[in-house]
Design a protein around this motif. Structure first.
Motif, short mmCIF file in Angstrom:
data_model
loop_
_atom_site.label_atom_id
_atom_site.label_comp_id
_atom_site.label_asym_id
_atom_site.label_seq_id
_atom_site.Cartn_x
_atom_site.Cartn_y
_atom_site.Cartn_z
N UNK A 1 8.33 -11.19 1.25
CA UNK A 1 9.90 -9.68 -0.20
C UNK A 1 10.35 -9.40 0.98
N UNK A 2 12.33 -9.32 0.63
CA UNK A 2 12.60 -9.05 2.03
C UNK A 2 12.71 -7.31 2.45
N UNK A 3 13.41 -6.25 3.20
CA UNK A 3 13.56 -5.02 2.97
C UNK A 3 14.33 -4.85 1.72
N UNK A 4 14.49 -3.69 0.89
CA UNK A 4 15.59 -3.34 -0.15
C UNK A 4 15.38 -4.26 -1.11
N UNK A 5 14.64 -5.48 -1.37
CA UNK A 5 14.20 -6.47 -2.35
C UNK A 5 13.71 -5.54 -3.50
N UNK A 6 14.34 -5.58 -4.72
CA UNK A 6 13.34 -5.24 -5.98
C UNK A 6 12.21 -5.98 -6.39
N UNK A 7 11.30 -5.08 -6.37
CA UNK A 7 10.01 -5.82 -6.81
C UNK A 7 9.63 -4.88 -8.56
N UNK A 8 8.49 -6.20 -9.44
CA UNK A 8 8.39 -5.46 -10.54
C UNK A 8 6.68 -5.14 -10.02
N UNK A 9 6.57 -4.00 -10.54
CA UNK A 9 5.19 -3.29 -9.99
C UNK A 9 4.45 -3.50 -11.19
N UNK A 10 3.29 -3.97 -11.44
CA UNK A 10 2.56 -3.78 -13.23
C UNK A 10 1.49 -3.10 -12.79
N UNK A 11 0.66 -2.44 -11.59
CA UNK A 11 -0.06 -1.18 -11.76
C UNK A 11 -0.81 -1.52 -10.12
N UNK A 12 -1.62 -0.52 -9.68
CA UNK A 12 -1.94 -0.47 -8.90
C UNK A 12 -3.55 -0.15 -8.61
N UNK A 13 -3.79 -0.68 -7.16
CA UNK A 13 -5.15 -1.06 -7.35
C UNK A 13 -6.04 -0.48 -5.38
N UNK A 14 -6.71 -0.03 -5.43
CA UNK A 14 -8.14 -0.13 -4.54
C UNK A 14 -8.26 -1.14 -3.83
N UNK A 15 -7.56 -1.20 -2.22
CA UNK A 15 -8.00 -2.22 -1.12
C UNK A 15 -8.09 -1.93 0.01
N UNK A 16 -7.48 -2.76 1.50
CA UNK A 16 -7.67 -2.60 2.85
C UNK A 16 -7.13 -1.28 3.25
N UNK A 17 -7.07 -0.68 4.14
CA UNK A 17 -6.19 0.35 4.53
C UNK A 17 -5.30 0.10 5.31
N UNK A 18 -4.38 0.00 4.91
CA UNK A 18 -2.45 -0.62 5.61
C UNK A 18 -1.95 0.91 5.90
N UNK A 19 -2.56 1.57 6.98
CA UNK A 19 -1.33 2.83 7.80
C UNK A 19 -2.15 3.67 6.79
N UNK A 20 -2.12 4.62 6.82
CA UNK A 20 -2.79 6.07 5.86
C UNK A 20 -3.16 5.93 4.25
N UNK A 21 -2.95 4.32 3.58
CA UNK A 21 -3.45 4.57 2.31
C UNK A 21 -4.33 2.45 1.87
#
Length: 616
Positions: free
Chosen positions: A484-504
């Motif tokens: 997905x290109x920077x600035x593109x809109x994405x449709x988020x359904x939900x959030x879940x735990x996964x591998x660490x990227x940066x601080x999250x």
């Protein structure tokens, strides 16, 4: 809703396109291509030869959700589940598998016709309006011979409900209908059968009458809410909903359709749902379908005595269409409003239960959860009496109308606390009254909610420095799917735990079922979960008497609780643990505990369920 056994004004039904079939595929299996000349087995060899003769060339086999097809080797094969923007074109020889997207990448002009096939899940299939053309959706058992050119449609397209598969086929042809006929005649189906009810392990050695599990497709999640709610006939304006954030309510009942719905759409739209969900409101979709023939109000459109289960299926199909129209994704719970009725009539009670059985099964086949609203002394009591049944598909959630002013879902006289015991209840405890919050007055019913709700979508922007990679699961180790290109809109359904990227370690699940790191999406909280986006969860019933909840994925971990028979397991991820029954899979619950997946109705058992991610 106006009182527990309330009168309701009959509404006007909206006629939507009819779906191509009534059973939806349950296993969300990805597209598997077997690039081989022939299918194994004697009958398959004959099939390949037949198709080769019709096509004058080599063949290859393709498998989709248990359906195996032999097609000419020169045909393009498109996976629409992976790329729904692929343009479905019948001027090129091709096989299309999956649901066509709403915004396909089609050319400005395309003219012509050749042989081609579109195979898609029945729940998402919509045949065009063929009024007066003579075209119909025809039943076809895979592997049986048929004549695609036998219809009277001038545009040379035929529609087939592939019996027992949950799939439908659109067959297009030009000068060689025999080629398409050979492909359909050679089809083989090895997936779960869709006719009749499934028998699952049960209590004390008997078959459990548990609902067929929902299919939970890739773009799905369930949403749970506990707190105060209200319902009102017409959706308030977005500005009123914002003003009512001053109240204690955070869940709102919305009437999405049905032959007996009184208030039309009004403010209600997909945009309204996105806006209100973005404010933090949870949504309770209500469908007012046909009512009991012995309903206390005499002017309601009744369930007809002939084939009440089929009418329940029809209602569920219409409700699924309404839910999708308003942007409520699979995994949402849709509540059937069954008004109070005379329980002294045995035949009437049986008609109601048959209707609700069809309602539940069809919603599950479409990837949605089933809820039922009714008065405590009629519908809820009858559902409670049928809680343990070898034939009745029990709804996932009940909504009890009992105006005693007690804001609690527990301690009801007609349903024991052991039934629908895990976030599976709503209670309408106060009838029509007017409240004023933020300077806005609404007449409402008041509800106590501890249940699964409608699941909305949230639109955010990609903020990565370059193209953001989408992955099959919530972690950098999962295979890349796209970007997905920077600035593109994405449709988020939900959030879940996964591998660490940066601080999250938070990952966002998108509407197409892929995942991206939340670090690169402009959600409010960059180090944790962002309200009002719900956490990803997938809900299935438990079919054993009392399933132990443990502190880890194995029988050697301490017990921390239990889920009673028929309770809901709200799963966030799966991983391997000690063997239980015939499975090593363990489910992590949204409460943090673990249960053996073998004792749930998850669709992947005894293995992993495709749509549930692996625990990191």
């Amino acid at each position: 809703m106006t009182r527990p056994d309330h009168p309701y004004l009959p509404g006007v039904r909206r006629f939507l396109p009819v779906t191509g079939g009534r059973r939806a595929a349950r296993n969300r299996v990805g597209l598997a291509l077997a690039v081989a000349g022939m299918v194994a087995g004697t009958s398959a060899v004959t099939t390949s030869a037949t198709v080769a003769n019709a096509a004058v060339g080599a063949t290859r086999t393709v498998e989709y959700r248990g359906l195996r097809l032999t097609v000419p080797a020169g045909w393009a094969v498109h996976d629409l589940d992976r790329d729904p923007r692929t343009c479905v074109r019948f001027d090129r020889p091709a096989l299309y598998l999956g649901t066509p997207g709403a915004d396909q990448r089609c050319p400005a002009r395309a003219v012509g016709r050749t042989e081609a096939l579109l195979i898609q899940p029945a729940a998402s299939a919509k045949t065009p309006d063929r009024s007066g053309s003579g075209a119909t959706v025809r039943k076809l058992v895979p592997g049986r011979s048929t004549s695609v050119a036998s219809g009277s449609a001038a545009d040379q397209e035929e529609y087939f409900d592939l019996t027992g598969t949950g799939l439908v086929a659109t067959a297009a042809y030009a000068n060689r209908p025999a080629l398409v006929e050979a492909i359909l005649a050679g089809a083989r189906y090895n997936g779960p059968k869709r006719s009749g009810s499934s028998v699952r392990p049960g209590r004390a050695g008997t078959a459990a009458g548990l609902s067929d599990p929902p299919s939970m497709p890739a773009g799905s999640t369930t949403t749970r809410f506990r707190g105060q709610g209200f319902d009102t006939c017409a959706a308030p304006s977005a500005s009123t909903m914002r003003a009512w954030l001053a109240s204690t309510y955070r869940s709102v009942g919305i009437y999405i359709g049905g032959v007996n719905r009184a208030c039309p759409d009004g403010n209600l739209s997909a945009s309204w749902v996105r806006t209100v969900a973005g404010m933090g409101w949870r949504l309770t979709p209500i469908y007012v379908g046909r009512q009991a023939p012995c309903a206390r109000q005499s002017d309601l459109g009744p369930i007809r005595s002939a084939n009440p289960g089929g009418q329940g299926v029809d209602a569920a199909e219409d409700a699924i269409g309404d839910a999708k129209r308003f942007g409520l994704v699979p995994g949402s719970t849709i509540y059937n409003d069954m008004e109070g009725y005379d329980t002294s009539s045995t035949s009437c009670r049986q008609i109601v239960l048959a209707f609700l059985d069809g309602w539940t099964r069809r919603l599950h086949d479409g990837g949605y959860l089933s809820g039922v609203y009714s008065s405590a002394s009629s519908g809820i009591r009858d559902l409670s009496n049928a809680y343990v049944s070898n034939t009745f598909a029990r709804p996932d959630v009940i909504w009890t109308a009992r105006w005693d002013g007690r804001s609690s879902v527990w301690g009801e006289p007609y349903v024991a606390d052991s039934k629908w015991s895990v976030h599976q209840r709503v209670k309408q405890y106060r009838g029509p009254h007017t409240e004023n919050w933020g300077g806005r007055r609404i007449e409402i019913d008041s509800d106590r909610v501890d249940s699964l709700q409608g699941s909305a979508k949230f639109v955010h922007e990609v903020i990565s420095s370059g193209a953001l990679v989408t992955r099959e699961g919530p972690g950098a180790a999962y295979p890349a799917v796209g970007t997905r290109e920077s600035g593109a809109s994405v449709t988020v359904l939900c959030q879940t735990a996964g591998s660490l990227v940066g601080a999250t370690n938070v990952w966002d699940r998108l509407a197409d079922g892929t995942y991206v790191s939340d670090l690169y999406v402009d959600t409010p909280n960059k180090r944790g979960y962002s309200s009002p986006i719900q956490k990803c969860r997938y809900s299935y019933m438990v079919w054993t008497d009392a399933l132990r909840v443990r502190s880890g994925p194995g029988t050697n971990y301490p017990q921390t609780g239990q889920v009673l028979y028929g309770g809901m397991a709200n799963v966030v991820c799966q991983r391997a643990g000690t063997t239980v029954g015939k499975s090593v899979v363990w489910d992590k619950l949204d409460s943090g505990g673990w249960i053996a997946d073998w004792y749930t109705t998850s669709t992947g058992r005894p293995g992993y369920t495709a749509t549930i991610p692996r625990c990191s």
